[in-house]
Write a protein that holds these residues in place. Sequence first.
Motif, PDB file in Angstrom:
ATOM      1  N   LEU A  22       1.295  -1.984  10.342  1.00 45.53           N
ATOM      2  CA  LEU A  22       0.967  -3.320  10.851  1.00 45.53           C
ATOM      3  C   LEU A  22       0.216  -4.161   9.828  1.00 45.53           C
ATOM      4  O   LEU A  22       0.146  -5.377   9.959  1.00 45.53           O
ATOM      5  CB  LEU A  22       0.128  -3.193  12.124  1.00 45.53           C
ATOM      6  CG  LEU A  22       0.787  -2.439  13.283  1.00 45.53           C
ATOM      7  CD1 LEU A  22      -0.189  -2.275  14.431  1.00 45.53           C
ATOM      8  CD2 LEU A  22       2.040  -3.157  13.759  1.00 45.53           C
ATOM      9  N   THR A  23      -0.382  -3.521   8.808  1.00 46.54           N
ATOM     10  CA  THR A  23      -1.142  -4.273   7.803  1.00 46.54           C
ATOM     11  C   THR A  23      -0.253  -4.807   6.689  1.00 46.54           C
ATOM     12  O   THR A  23      -0.741  -5.512   5.811  1.00 46.54           O
ATOM     13  CB  THR A  23      -2.223  -3.377   7.178  1.00 46.54           C
ATOM     14  OG1 THR A  23      -1.597  -2.328   6.413  1.00 46.54           O
ATOM     15  CG2 THR A  23      -3.112  -2.757   8.242  1.00 46.54           C
ATOM     16  N   SER A  24       1.021  -4.479   6.715  1.00 46.40           N
ATOM     17  CA  SER A  24       1.920  -4.947   5.662  1.00 46.40           C
ATOM     18  C   SER A  24       2.052  -6.461   5.718  1.00 46.40           C
ATOM     19  O   SER A  24       2.186  -7.038   6.802  1.00 46.40           O
ATOM     20  CB  SER A  24       3.299  -4.293   5.829  1.00 46.40           C
ATOM     21  OG  SER A  24       4.222  -4.822   4.908  1.00 46.40           O
ATOM     22  N   PRO A  25       2.012  -7.150   4.559  1.00 45.75           N
ATOM     23  CA  PRO A  25       2.151  -8.618   4.565  1.00 45.75           C
ATOM     24  C   PRO A  25       3.467  -9.082   5.174  1.00 45.75           C
ATOM     25  O   PRO A  25       3.509 -10.094   5.869  1.00 45.75           O
ATOM     26  CB  PRO A  25       2.054  -8.982   3.079  1.00 45.75           C
ATOM     27  CG  PRO A  25       1.374  -7.826   2.433  1.00 45.75           C
ATOM     28  CD  PRO A  25       1.785  -6.615   3.204  1.00 45.75           C
ATOM     29  N   THR A  26       4.556  -8.348   4.911  1.00 42.09           N
ATOM     30  CA  THR A  26       5.862  -8.679   5.482  1.00 42.09           C
ATOM     31  C   THR A  26       6.442  -7.425   6.125  1.00 42.09           C
ATOM     32  O   THR A  26       7.298  -6.751   5.545  1.00 42.09           O
ATOM     33  CB  THR A  26       6.809  -9.204   4.392  1.00 42.09           C
ATOM     34  OG1 THR A  26       6.887  -8.213   3.338  1.00 42.09           O
ATOM     35  CG2 THR A  26       6.326 -10.513   3.826  1.00 42.09           C
ATOM     36  N   PRO A  27       5.981  -7.067   7.327  1.00 38.89           N
ATOM     37  CA  PRO A  27       6.451  -5.831   7.959  1.00 38.89           C
ATOM     38  C   PRO A  27       7.934  -5.900   8.302  1.00 38.89           C
ATOM     39  O   PRO A  27       8.425  -6.909   8.801  1.00 38.89           O
ATOM     40  CB  PRO A  27       5.595  -5.728   9.222  1.00 38.89           C
ATOM     41  CG  PRO A  27       5.128  -7.112   9.486  1.00 38.89           C
ATOM     42  CD  PRO A  27       5.017  -7.787   8.158  1.00 38.89           C
ATOM     43  N   ASN A  28       8.627  -4.841   7.998  1.00 41.25           N
ATOM     44  CA  ASN A  28      10.051  -4.730   8.295  1.00 41.25           C
ATOM     45  C   ASN A  28      10.207  -3.958   9.603  1.00 41.25           C
ATOM     46  O   ASN A  28       9.811  -2.796   9.684  1.00 41.25           O
ATOM     47  CB  ASN A  28      10.761  -3.991   7.154  1.00 41.25           C
ATOM     48  CG  ASN A  28      12.270  -3.993   7.327  1.00 41.25           C
ATOM     49  OD1 ASN A  28      12.783  -4.017   8.433  1.00 41.25           O
ATOM     50  ND2 ASN A  28      12.992  -3.962   6.217  1.00 41.25           N
ATOM     51  N   PRO A  29      10.761  -4.568  10.649  1.00 43.07           N
ATOM     52  CA  PRO A  29      10.852  -3.866  11.938  1.00 43.07           C
ATOM     53  C   PRO A  29      11.699  -2.604  11.880  1.00 43.07           C
ATOM     54  O   PRO A  29      11.453  -1.662  12.626  1.00 43.07           O
ATOM     55  CB  PRO A  29      11.465  -4.914  12.871  1.00 43.07           C
ATOM     56  CG  PRO A  29      12.092  -5.920  11.973  1.00 43.07           C
ATOM     57  CD  PRO A  29      11.298  -5.931  10.722  1.00 43.07           C
ATOM     58  N   HIS A  30      12.677  -2.560  10.998  1.00 44.12           N
ATOM     59  CA  HIS A  30      13.519  -1.359  10.880  1.00 44.12           C
ATOM     60  C   HIS A  30      12.708  -0.192  10.298  1.00 44.12           C
ATOM     61  O   HIS A  30      12.857   0.951  10.744  1.00 44.12           O
ATOM     62  CB  HIS A  30      14.738  -1.662  10.011  1.00 44.12           C
ATOM     63  CG  HIS A  30      15.636  -2.721  10.581  1.00 44.12           C
ATOM     64  ND1 HIS A  30      16.548  -2.462  11.585  1.00 44.12           N
ATOM     65  CD2 HIS A  30      15.736  -4.050  10.303  1.00 44.12           C
ATOM     66  CE1 HIS A  30      17.186  -3.586  11.893  1.00 44.12           C
ATOM     67  NE2 HIS A  30      16.721  -4.562  11.127  1.00 44.12           N
ATOM     68  N   VAL A  31      11.841  -0.485   9.330  1.00 41.08           N
ATOM     69  CA  VAL A  31      10.963   0.555   8.792  1.00 41.08           C
ATOM     70  C   VAL A  31       9.972   1.014   9.863  1.00 41.08           C
ATOM     71  O   VAL A  31       9.709   2.207  10.033  1.00 41.08           O
ATOM     72  CB  VAL A  31      10.210   0.029   7.554  1.00 41.08           C
ATOM     73  CG1 VAL A  31       9.210   1.065   7.050  1.00 41.08           C
ATOM     74  CG2 VAL A  31      11.200  -0.332   6.449  1.00 41.08           C
ATOM     75  N   GLY A  32       9.425   0.055  10.599  1.00 43.89           N
ATOM     76  CA  GLY A  32       8.496   0.399  11.672  1.00 43.89           C
ATOM     77  C   GLY A  32       9.150   1.264  12.730  1.00 43.89           C
ATOM     78  O   GLY A  32       8.526   2.193  13.265  1.00 43.89           O
TER      79      GLY A  32
END
Length: 644
Positions: free
Chosen positions: A269-279
Amino acid sequence: MSASTPASLAVLLQNLSLEENQDHEEVLKHANNILKNSSDPQTIKTRVVALIKLERYDEAIKSIEQAGGSGLEFEHAYSLYKQGNLEGALAISPDVISTERKQRALKQLQAQAHYRAENFQSAIDLYEELSKLPPLVENEEYDLRVNLGASEAQLSFVGKDALRPKRRTTAEDLQQYESAFNTACISVARGDLNGALMLLKTSKKLCRSMEGASEEDIQAELAPLIAQELYVLIKLGKFEEARELYKSSGILDTNDEPVKLIASANCYLTSPTPNPHVGLRVFEALEKRPQGSQKPFTFQSDILEQNTTVLKLQAGKENAALASAKALKAKNSNNYTISSVVASIELQSADSTAAKSIAKTLKEAAGKELDSTSDIGIAFLNIQNYLKENNVTSAVAVAEGLLKELEGEPEKRYTAGLVGVVAGLYTLQGRKAKVKAELEAASTYWRSTTHPNAAVLLATGTAELFSTNLQDRTTAASIFESLVASNPTPLSNAGYIASHPAEDMPSKIAQLTPIATLLKDINVNSLLEFGVAAPPTKKRALETAPKSQSKARKKRKIRLPKGGIDPNKKPDPERWLPLRDRSTYKPKGKKDKKKARDLTQGGPVADKDGDTEMIGGNTVTKVMPTQTSTASKNKSKKKAGKRK
């Protein structure tokens, strides 16, 4: 060994120790050989303990049941607990055990079973009961204090500790890392994140300084502490610091899979540009988490499943997100957070953004997708949309419709959040009587339950204090008495004093924060320099600045043709003349032409005597009307008179 008698085997078995460094397989082998020819109770017990040491709980339970279970109640309960059968472990009564030592051991085991079953209040009651007794084994007092702190922390996380006294951090809590960690978790649950961060760092320091522990054991104990610290840093918005801790702590090397995956999920969640597929990949790994003692609590697993559902929606998997939402709602009908996911899916295909249209769409979704038209989450979304349009009347209508549908479910009907929203809406309409009635009804319900809601009681007591009715002030005094008795906070103490005669309670007044303490950080001199703040008046203030310093008038924006200016095109030389004075001007109609001829510069102009005039350098002769024309004119006048 084969030539030995059963008696000699029994003697050998009694000399064997069941410590961790012993070969439990060998002990089990000897016990089985003895039990072939004898049913010695001590041998049966030794066999059961060996099976437990080898984590063969099914065989241990079967052996206990075949032996009748007498004298093996603790071992039976422990095996059921480790197997995950918490109800079976709690069903074994400590009263059937003769020795005090085993009774206490079984009570501690049952307290732990209550803890794993999420009956945190029952676990706290048992631990408090045991803490009042003198310890029977070494370090028992410390273990009880640590387990009690863990139970209190979980009770705080589920929001059921509102009326429990707030225990302050003591010096004993900072002596061992376990107690410091539990105290930090309580602070996290109660919203004191800065205090929790300080306690977590203290706990890590104490853990690293443990004597006699290997580096591997220390790292294993540090893993949950680091995971909690990561969560606190994220909640405080310190994302960069959280990412650095995640990379440098080595938490990915721990063998505690649930802790490692939860820490990874939080740091995603702290990623500047979170990728929903990675999450999604991270959270799908969490679904394979171990069960038993490492299984997350319900409030933890619900949050993980909610996050997974949201990620599915962000990744464009609307059908999967809707299926997950429906499964969550079926498992917990009081989970209204998931309603926002359903609303997001349904509103993506909505044609209108008007609150009335959205309310209709969400009402259909509540009945179709959530199997309930009285979903509090959906109702709150509709109320918010109406308030955005300043339509308070419709918002109140939605709230009142929801209250009517929840009349048969008082626990939902008098939820603190719902009561607060309804009271706030009535306040916007100026309906003070309705606000008072709503709070009184909620207070009456919660005071009749075993776990009253402190927030509702505090709001009701505060509202009753402003009433001039003697009965209302009596009710306020009763409410604040119950609050002070269960959880004496500064607010409850202040309300108690305000609702009672001051001369009857000097001890309560002494508990209030002194005025000097409240004013110690206020700089009186600076306040005097700034003066007293006054509300603005409707009259315009006098201009103190000279006109030369007044604000310059804003220049008018230059308007250009739509197509821009063509540098090759010659500008019209008559562009400065009025439209009627240009050569290209063409008036419409005969009258306009005559008027233009009379007004245009250079046109014919006649004087009074009919003389010619010079128009544009040419001589023009004025033509006088003849007699014929005059006669015809008079004739037309007569005809006009006859028609009259």
